[in-house]
Scaffold this active site. Sequence first.
Site, PDB file in Angstrom:
ATOM      1  N   VAL A 481       1.890  -3.747  12.664  1.00  0.00           N
ATOM      2  CA  VAL A 481       2.944  -4.566  12.051  1.00  0.00           C
ATOM      3  C   VAL A 481       4.243  -3.771  12.037  1.00  0.00           C
ATOM      4  CG1 VAL A 481       1.338  -5.859  10.603  1.00  0.00           C
ATOM      5  CG2 VAL A 481       2.361  -3.760   9.722  1.00  0.00           C
ATOM      6  N   CYS A 482       5.335  -4.480  11.806  1.00  0.00           N
ATOM      7  CA  CYS A 482       6.642  -3.830  11.677  1.00  0.00           C
ATOM      8  C   CYS A 482       6.661  -3.024  10.378  1.00  0.00           C
ATOM      9  CB  CYS A 482       7.750  -4.873  11.668  1.00  0.00           C
ATOM     10  SG  CYS A 482       9.416  -4.185  11.380  1.00  0.00           S
ATOM     11  N   SER A 483       7.003  -1.753  10.465  1.00  0.00           N
ATOM     12  CA  SER A 483       6.962  -0.884   9.279  1.00  0.00           C
ATOM     13  C   SER A 483       8.111  -1.136   8.315  1.00  0.00           C
ATOM     14  CB  SER A 483       6.994   0.582   9.723  1.00  0.00           C
ATOM     15  OG  SER A 483       8.167   0.841  10.467  1.00  0.00           O
ATOM     16  N   PHE A 486       6.683  -5.327   7.303  1.00  0.00           N
ATOM     17  CA  PHE A 486       5.223  -5.449   7.174  1.00  0.00           C
ATOM     18  C   PHE A 486       4.717  -6.812   7.650  1.00  0.00           C
ATOM     19  CE2 PHE A 486       6.225  -1.987   4.366  1.00  0.00           C
ATOM     20  CZ  PHE A 486       5.190  -1.089   4.556  1.00  0.00           C
TER      21      PHE A 486
END
Length: 534
Positions: A481-483, A486
């Site tokens: 996922v995109c940090s 999320f």
Amino acid sequence: MYYIGHVVNLMVLILPLRQIVTLYLHILTTLLLYMGHQISKDYVREELQSGYEGALYLNSLAFNRFVSALTSQIILSTLCAFLMKTRKVWIFSAHMLPLLARVCAVPHTTLLVVNTFSMGLTGAGITVFLLSHLFVPYGLARAAYSELLQLQVIDLYRLMAVGISLWTQFAVPVLFSVFWFVLFVVQLGSDIFSGNASTSPQGIIFFLLSSVSECCATPYSLLGLTFVVSYLALALLNLCKFYLGGYAAVQNENVMHRGVTEGVTLLLLALQTGLLDMQSLQRTFLLSIILFIVVTSTLQSMIEITDPVILALGASRNRSLWKHFRGLSMCLLLLVFPIYMAFKISQFFHMDFWLLILVSSCMLTSLQVTGTMLIYSLFMVELFRSDPIESLDEVIYWVNAVSRVLEFVVALCVVAYGTWESLFGEWSWMGASVIIIHSYFNVWLRAQSGWRSFLLRQEAAKKINSLPKATTEQLQQHNDVCSICFQEMNSAVITYCGHFFHGNCLRNGLVSNLTSQTQGPPRFTNLQIHELRR
């Protein structure tokens, strides 16, 4: 006498609480003695009008008058002795001499002499008392001076601390507030009993405003109104906090939300416009405009309280219906009420530059609430979607941008109208200064801030577009996922260090960093929205 009165007021203000209570008890005793002599005077006058000089028990009317007067005098003498904490009631019974003389069946002409003698006797007693306590103020002043010497005030900070301590100890705001409230109640009751009250809603509002204006005709009463307005604004802001967040929200005090701004605004506008020197009707209309400005300032403070609460509810995906209802109902109130205020005041006054400033402030308030509700609606739409909106932050940015542009257009229209009126209408230094200040703060600074934000976003977009985009195979292989937000990544960009991010998320983070380096963090950044979601 005018300046002596101010000195006496200052002396009473700095008295300790015990001495103030003693002073008020002596004043109340003096008023009771005066009331007793008035009762004796009225009794003697009624006896002269009746013409009856016989025994009291032989005439029922004369006996009733005597019993009524005697009962009142005994009660007054007992009260005076109670207030002075003594059992010597006879000291305060000089006003009963006319009644004693009537019991002895003295002629009516002698009753007048006895009444005059009793008044002189009481006056002599008061004079002796004052002379025996002539040096009490000197002793109190000497004691206060000794206490000040013990404080060892040697610098400005300690002097300010002493001033704040004295301000709190003397309860100056409460003192002036109670003074004005009592004055207003007396004025309101006087106007009601005189039949000046109206039954129509507009008549009631004008009646209340006229009563308030009558109670701010002196510097002291104006100070009292200032503190009352400050307390009312503080109560309204605390009620807004309590409605939105409960008791815990009220405990988190903000220096800017203590009602001081509203009180100072009223005082400065009243002094600037010469409110105290105006006639009653003019003062009423001017006070209505000043109170309108104060209410507008209070609504702006309420928006500052409500805005982060309602945005946090949407961004954090809070599912409490009661919290959402409270936030939305407060936003609806702040949206409708300024428009209603602008409509009402435009009916009472002819449209000019000053009225346009007031109406525009209401429009700006409604515009701010509208932008907040639109962003909240976007959060709610994303909440009920099965997959998140990747470009939500971009939409939020443009909603904020459109809102700021509309605010800028409103401010620009006000400046244009004011300039037109100054050039082709009535010109004044005051109007020109307001136009210059309005142009700088509400036009130039808004335009500069908006243009800087646009350039920073364009610069961030240019840097993000230079990064390579991740292919479908790379996303499946990365499987993360995109940090920042999320959320799952259907599309991403790859940084030079090999990390995968949503393009919008990375751009918003870059914009936030650039903004904080140039002018500090924005009001409610998109990076903060992601933190709330986490």
